[in-house]
Design an enzyme around this catalytic site. Sequence first.
Site, PDB file in Angstrom:
ATOM      1  N   LEU A 290       0.861  -1.171   0.000  1.00  0.00           N
ATOM      2  CA  LEU A 290       0.000   0.000   0.000  1.00  0.00           C
ATOM      3  C   LEU A 290       0.904   1.229   0.000  1.00  0.00           C
ATOM      4  O   LEU A 290       1.988   1.206   0.582  1.00  0.00           O
ATOM      5  CB  LEU A 290      -0.904   0.027   1.237  1.00  0.00           C
ATOM      6  CG  LEU A 290      -1.964  -1.076   1.364  1.00  0.00           C
ATOM      7  CD1 LEU A 290      -2.703  -0.932   2.689  1.00  0.00           C
ATOM      8  CD2 LEU A 290      -2.952  -1.031   0.204  1.00  0.00           C
ATOM      9  N   ASP A 291       0.448   2.295  -0.622  1.00  0.00           N
ATOM     10  CA  ASP A 291       1.220   3.531  -0.576  1.00  0.00           C
ATOM     11  C   ASP A 291       1.383   3.991   0.873  1.00  0.00           C
ATOM     12  O   ASP A 291       0.569   3.665   1.745  1.00  0.00           O
ATOM     13  CB  ASP A 291       0.506   4.636  -1.365  1.00  0.00           C
ATOM     14  CG  ASP A 291       0.352   4.302  -2.828  1.00  0.00           C
ATOM     15  OD1 ASP A 291       1.133   3.465  -3.325  1.00  0.00           O
ATOM     16  OD2 ASP A 291      -0.547   4.875  -3.476  1.00  0.00           O
ATOM     17  N   LYS A 292       2.406   4.778   1.107  1.00  0.00           N
ATOM     18  CA  LYS A 292       2.695   5.273   2.452  1.00  0.00           C
ATOM     19  C   LYS A 292       1.464   5.881   3.108  1.00  0.00           C
ATOM     20  O   LYS A 292       1.163   5.595   4.275  1.00  0.00           O
ATOM     21  CB  LYS A 292       3.816   6.311   2.390  1.00  0.00           C
ATOM     22  CG  LYS A 292       4.105   7.004   3.715  1.00  0.00           C
ATOM     23  CD  LYS A 292       5.171   8.073   3.561  1.00  0.00           C
ATOM     24  CE  LYS A 292       5.387   8.823   4.875  1.00  0.00           C
ATOM     25  NZ  LYS A 292       6.409   9.890   4.740  1.00  0.00           N
TER      26      LYS A 292
ATOM     27  N   ARG B  52      -5.593   5.953  -7.534  1.00  0.00           N
ATOM     28  CA  ARG B  52      -5.308   7.387  -7.572  1.00  0.00           C
ATOM     29  C   ARG B  52      -5.247   7.894  -9.013  1.00  0.00           C
ATOM     30  O   ARG B  52      -5.817   8.943  -9.343  1.00  0.00           O
ATOM     31  CB  ARG B  52      -4.001   7.665  -6.827  1.00  0.00           C
ATOM     32  CG  ARG B  52      -4.049   7.248  -5.368  1.00  0.00           C
ATOM     33  CD  ARG B  52      -2.668   7.190  -4.727  1.00  0.00           C
ATOM     34  NE  ARG B  52      -2.078   8.521  -4.644  1.00  0.00           N
ATOM     35  CZ  ARG B  52      -0.827   8.732  -4.223  1.00  0.00           C
ATOM     36  NH1 ARG B  52      -0.050   7.712  -3.881  1.00  0.00           N
ATOM     37  NH2 ARG B  52      -0.366   9.971  -4.147  1.00  0.00           N
TER      38      ARG B  52
END
Length: 330
Positions: free
Chosen positions: A156-158, A261
């Site tokens: 997962l992205d930060k 996104r």
Amino acid sequence: MDAEYRVGGDPEADVDDGSEVERRSAGVEADGHGERLDRWLTRLAPEFSRNHLQSLIERGCVRLDGQPVGKAAHKLRAGQQVEVELQPTDESRAFRAESMALDIVHEDEHLLVVNKPAGLVVHPAPGNWSGTLMNGLLAHHPAAAGLPRAGIVHRLDKDTSGLMVVGKTLEAVTALTRQIAAREVHREYLALAWGRVETEFTVDQAMRRDPLSRVKMAIAPANLGKPARTDVYPLGVGEVKGRPVSAVHCVLHTGRTHQIRVHLMHSGHPLVADALYGGVPALGLERQALHAARLGFEHPVLSTALRFTSPLPADLAAAWSQVGAEVLPD
């Protein structure tokens, strides 16, 4: 160059990983007269990059005739004595155990499912060589040190929160990786996006690294990118200072970097507070409004169906309540 090598346990040495500091020293000979300190050090410690040696100089780990010198460009004189404390590179410190609180929602001898908070980096990388989920996994499960990426099979992205599965054995890691490649791992997300989303839609657009920015991903022609598909379902619409904001439920069919996104931005609905992809902040959020809420897969060893749900974290729950939408359909 005749160098003297010493390994010491200087208690005042600036080492935070418990390892000993190796010290090397040598005199500057005639052929080194007038040479930059950082360049000269590459001969004394050729296994280290010049950038790392420059960082050691800046941190006061290099002495000339017993005195610290903080400039990499310092010109040496013949006859000077140079001593350097060779501390590990940041990269070499990355794969170490660091105790941290992990929100584990399921664990057995083969795998664990963790609820990752926003702000936690999953895997070490430049700028984040410590304090990552991987560091925490190595502390929680020491055997992870023998697994590819410590058992991490997806990321997962930060600044995205939510559910991740991690393998604890090579058998589990291999099987989970195959499931992900075969698109058999079911992942659903909750998001807040700018604009009015009142009907469901699908974004089926290939993706690749943005050719103008290495930190971004972008839509690409099918022959230049990797296939990517996202289903988007409306959950409700609110307003922020006269602008519509939609709560949406996203289902991934592929798992490209930044997929939701980029796909929502491409559809004219960038995520709230997603600065990288044009989503301006609102609703008190300081990170992109994206949460991995549901995760489903077949147990890689027991072959049982596993399904997990993660409630919205506090920041997203507060923003969600301002939109006035339902959270997830049954």
